[in-house]
Design an enzyme around this catalytic site. Structure first.
Site, PDB file in Angstrom:
ATOM      1  N   ASN A 103       0.787  -1.238   0.000  1.00  0.00           N
ATOM      2  CA  ASN A 103       0.000   0.000   0.000  1.00  0.00           C
ATOM      3  C   ASN A 103       0.813   1.280   0.000  1.00  0.00           C
ATOM      4  OD1 ASN A 103      -2.583   1.320   0.070  1.00  0.00           O
ATOM      5  ND2 ASN A 103      -2.112   1.919   2.175  1.00  0.00           N
ATOM      6  N   ASP A 199      -4.490   8.907   6.411  1.00  0.00           N
ATOM      7  CA  ASP A 199      -3.960   8.188   5.252  1.00  0.00           C
ATOM      8  C   ASP A 199      -2.443   8.374   5.222  1.00  0.00           C
ATOM      9  OD1 ASP A 199      -3.619   7.159   2.497  1.00  0.00           O
ATOM     10  OD2 ASP A 199      -5.786   7.353   2.373  1.00  0.00           O
TER      11      ASP A 199
END
Length: 293
Positions: A103, A199
């Site tokens: 990710n 995030d």
């Protein structure tokens, strides 16, 4: 809170824009659209840009010493040759389940790469963090996390920050050339932004941690002791990751995402999925090139 003049640099229509990284040698920004399998580059001096299709979902791309980019894809680490515009698989990540993907990632001052994996369905706590050190991949840092983000390393390489997105928290650990210490709490993002998810993070030249807020409309800046000291409002709600770049590292580039927005919200947020930028109040830290061997 501040609302700086924001520039829309590129209407990339990213479903899930992520992983911005300033490449000082080329004077370009690299970023990805994970779900559309695209690796983008953008030249702020000329506005030129292009996207290359990756073999699978691509989470990040980091410049290496030999001119290639080390990339984190769903099935492991790949090398991208910008001249040939081609990908070559370097290594799988041992022990990663098939439903996971890579990710986010960063380098430290020694040219090592820290990266995380996550459940592609964003629910199972099957993700964890890893260290790539000159060809060797080993678990390092927190585990049993559904969505990992970061890591991010401060300028002198003494601290590393790990994000647990669904847990709405950022952790910190001591770092050095010999390895990483135990992670401990750094910032309780939920306490400040109960409806948003932290995030991608990045650390500035003053040792403060910036994070994108998914479903949050803001970037947040935390002091080295974890206190919220600044929020920056931007014109779309899904802000994924900031990155300092430009010749003086005073431009803050921000990737965004359309993922999760209804048609009505997309219509009301025409900049969703775009690459944005504004003049930062502080400089960033240069990215160290990956040492492959």
């Amino acid at each position: 809170m501040i609302e700086p003049p924001v520039r829309r640099l590129l209407d990339a229509e990213c479903l899930l824009g992520e992983g911005p990284c300033w490449d000082a040698a080329r004077g370009v920004l690299w970023f990805v659209d994970i779900k559309r399998h695209r690796l983008w580059h953008y030249d702020p001096a000329t506005g030129s840009n292009a996207a290359v299709e990756a073999p699978d979902q691509i989470g990040w791309a980091l410049p290496a010493e030999d001119g290639r980019l080390l990339c984190g894809l769903k099935d492991g680490l790949h090398l991208f040759d910008p001249e040939a515009r081609s990908f070559e698989k370097l290594a799988a990540v041992p022990g990663e389940p098939a439903h996971n993907r890579l990710n986010d990632g960063c380098t430290d001052p020694w040219g090592r790469v820290w990266f995380g994996s996550m459940d592609d369905a964003e629910s199972a706590a099957s993700g964890r963090f890893y260290l790539f050190d000159r060809g060797r991949i080993a678990p390092a840092g927190p585990a049993e996390i559904a969505i990992t983000n970061g890591p991010a390393v401060n300028g002198d390489g003494t601290k590393i920050y790990f994000t647990d997105t669904l847990g709405q928290r950022i952790m910190v650990a001591d770092l050095g050339p010999e390895g990483v210490g135990a992670a401990r709490p750094f910032a309780d993002v939920k306490a400040h932004f109960p409806d948003a998810w932290p995030d991608g993070p990045v650390v500035d030249a003053e040792g403060h941690v910036w994070t994108g807020l998914y479903n949050g409309w803001h970037l947040a800046r935390f002091s080295p002791d974890g206190a919220l000291v600044l929020t920056v409002r931007l014109p779309t709600q899904n802000l994924t990751k900031p990155c300092f770049g430009g010749p003086d590292l005073r431009t803050l580039f921000v990737t965004t995402a359309q993922k999760g927005l209804t048609p009505d919200r997309l219509a009301a947020q025409p900049w969703a999925g775009s690459l944005l930028a504004f003049d930062a109040p502080v400089a960033g830290v240069a990215t160290t090139a990956v040492k492959l061997a």
